[in-house]
Design a protein around this motif. Structure first.
Motif, PDB file in Angstrom:
ATOM      1  N   MET A  53       0.834  -1.209   0.000  1.00 41.77           N
ATOM      2  CA  MET A  53       0.000   0.000   0.000  1.00 41.77           C
ATOM      3  C   MET A  53       0.865   1.254   0.000  1.00 41.77           C
ATOM      4  O   MET A  53       0.539   2.240  -0.675  1.00 41.77           O
ATOM      5  CB  MET A  53      -0.955  -0.014   1.192  1.00 41.77           C
ATOM      6  CG  MET A  53      -2.041  -1.057   1.035  1.00 41.77           C
ATOM      7  SD  MET A  53      -3.112  -1.256   2.473  1.00 41.77           S
ATOM      8  CE  MET A  53      -4.036   0.247   2.459  1.00 41.77           C
ATOM      9  N   SER A  54       1.986   1.233   0.690  1.00 41.19           N
ATOM     10  CA  SER A  54       2.902   2.379   0.683  1.00 41.19           C
ATOM     11  C   SER A  54       3.514   2.597  -0.693  1.00 41.19           C
ATOM     12  O   SER A  54       3.651   3.741  -1.153  1.00 41.19           O
ATOM     13  CB  SER A  54       4.022   2.169   1.706  1.00 41.19           C
ATOM     14  OG  SER A  54       3.506   2.151   2.996  1.00 41.19           O
ATOM     15  N   ALA A  55       3.871   1.521  -1.377  1.00 39.35           N
ATOM     16  CA  ALA A  55       4.449   1.637  -2.716  1.00 39.35           C
ATOM     17  C   ALA A  55       3.434   2.215  -3.698  1.00 39.35           C
ATOM     18  O   ALA A  55       3.763   3.097  -4.502  1.00 39.35           O
ATOM     19  CB  ALA A  55       4.946   0.276  -3.194  1.00 39.35           C
ATOM     20  N   VAL A  56       2.215   1.750  -3.616  1.00 38.71           N
ATOM     21  CA  VAL A  56       1.166   2.277  -4.498  1.00 38.71           C
ATOM     22  C   VAL A  56       0.922   3.755  -4.205  1.00 38.71           C
ATOM     23  O   VAL A  56       0.747   4.577  -5.115  1.00 38.71           O
ATOM     24  CB  VAL A  56      -0.127   1.449  -4.351  1.00 38.71           C
ATOM     25  CG1 VAL A  56      -1.300   2.121  -5.034  1.00 38.71           C
ATOM     26  CG2 VAL A  56       0.086   0.057  -4.904  1.00 38.71           C
ATOM     27  N   ALA A  89       3.513  10.481  -7.373  1.00 39.20           N
ATOM     28  CA  ALA A  89       4.287  10.935  -8.533  1.00 39.20           C
ATOM     29  C   ALA A  89       3.379  11.244  -9.715  1.00 39.20           C
ATOM     30  O   ALA A  89       3.535  12.273 -10.388  1.00 39.20           O
ATOM     31  CB  ALA A  89       5.318   9.874  -8.918  1.00 39.20           C
ATOM     32  N   LEU A  90       2.415  10.390  -9.979  1.00 37.45           N
ATOM     33  CA  LEU A  90       1.505  10.612 -11.099  1.00 37.45           C
ATOM     34  C   LEU A  90       0.643  11.853 -10.896  1.00 37.45           C
ATOM     35  O   LEU A  90       0.471  12.672 -11.803  1.00 37.45           O
ATOM     36  CB  LEU A  90       0.605   9.390 -11.294  1.00 37.45           C
ATOM     37  CG  LEU A  90       1.279   8.132 -11.806  1.00 37.45           C
ATOM     38  CD1 LEU A  90       0.301   6.967 -11.763  1.00 37.45           C
ATOM     39  CD2 LEU A  90       1.801   8.337 -13.209  1.00 37.45           C
ATOM     40  N   LEU A  91       0.112  11.991  -9.705  1.00 35.47           N
ATOM     41  CA  LEU A  91      -0.763  13.129  -9.438  1.00 35.47           C
ATOM     42  C   LEU A  91      -0.003  14.450  -9.409  1.00 35.47           C
ATOM     43  O   LEU A  91      -0.507  15.483  -9.846  1.00 35.47           O
ATOM     44  CB  LEU A  91      -1.521  12.912  -8.131  1.00 35.47           C
ATOM     45  CG  LEU A  91      -2.500  11.748  -8.151  1.00 35.47           C
ATOM     46  CD1 LEU A  91      -3.121  11.546  -6.783  1.00 35.47           C
ATOM     47  CD2 LEU A  91      -3.568  11.958  -9.194  1.00 35.47           C
ATOM     48  N   LYS A  92       1.221  14.434  -8.911  1.00 36.01           N
ATOM     49  CA  LYS A  92       2.025  15.656  -8.894  1.00 36.01           C
ATOM     50  C   LYS A  92       2.348  16.112 -10.307  1.00 36.01           C
ATOM     51  O   LYS A  92       2.316  17.301 -10.610  1.00 36.01           O
ATOM     52  CB  LYS A  92       3.312  15.418  -8.093  1.00 36.01           C
ATOM     53  CG  LYS A  92       4.113  16.654  -7.862  1.00 36.01           C
ATOM     54  CD  LYS A  92       3.326  17.665  -7.057  1.00 36.01           C
ATOM     55  CE  LYS A  92       4.170  18.885  -6.770  1.00 36.01           C
ATOM     56  NZ  LYS A  92       3.418  19.931  -6.116  1.00 36.01           N
ATOM     57  N   ASN A  93       2.642  15.163 -11.204  1.00 34.40           N
ATOM     58  CA  ASN A  93       2.903  15.507 -12.596  1.00 34.40           C
ATOM     59  C   ASN A  93       1.683  16.173 -13.219  1.00 34.40           C
ATOM     60  O   ASN A  93       1.792  17.205 -13.871  1.00 34.40           O
ATOM     61  CB  ASN A  93       3.283  14.247 -13.377  1.00 34.40           C
ATOM     62  CG  ASN A  93       3.510  14.541 -14.833  1.00 34.40           C
ATOM     63  OD1 ASN A  93       2.564  14.570 -15.621  1.00 34.40           O
ATOM     64  ND2 ASN A  93       4.754  14.764 -15.191  1.00 34.40           N
TER      65      ASN A  93
END
Length: 123
Positions: free
Chosen positions: A64-67, A73-77
């Motif tokens: 869950m931490s890895a996800v 990262a995806l949302l920040k981009n």
């Protein structure tokens, strides 16, 4: 390592990572994603209640931490690209207003403003 802002990199707007980031942003803002998160939390609680070995509980927590890290990262981009798009439109509006106050009519700033507003209609 790329140090440029995502919107300053140029090139095609439909690169695979950008499409993935946009799709992740849309999905994570949906009710479906919220339900998936609730189910995952319920599963984690059930796993604790049934007394699984600590090894499996740690594995579930690390997964869950890895996800979460990947989603960040995806949302920040996606957030950075949206922020830059809004800022460029605000800059075009400010330049067009200034150009209008100076009485120069429909110059470069007005053309850029029309161009940036046209981008909004096509997306």
């Amino acid at each position: 390592m790329i140090l440029k802002h995502p919107s300053d990199r140029g090139g095609s707007r439909n690169k695979p990572f950008e499409r993935l980031a946009e799709n992740a942003s849309r999905f994570t803002s949906s009710a479906t994603f919220f339900v998936v998160c609730l189910i995952l939390v319920a599963v984690a609680v059930v796993l604790h209640l049934i007394g699984l070995p600590i090894k499996w509980l740690l594995f579930a927590g690390e997964a869950m931490s890895a996800v979460t890290l990947l989603m960040l990262a995806l949302l920040k981009n996606s957030e950075l690209r949206a922020e830059r798009a809004v800022q460029s439109k605000l800059d075009a509006i400010a330049a067009a207003l200034l150009e209008g106050q100076e009485g120069s009519g429909t110059g470069k700033a007005h053309r850029e403003l029309r161009s940036s507003l046209g981008l909004e209609e096509s997306s």
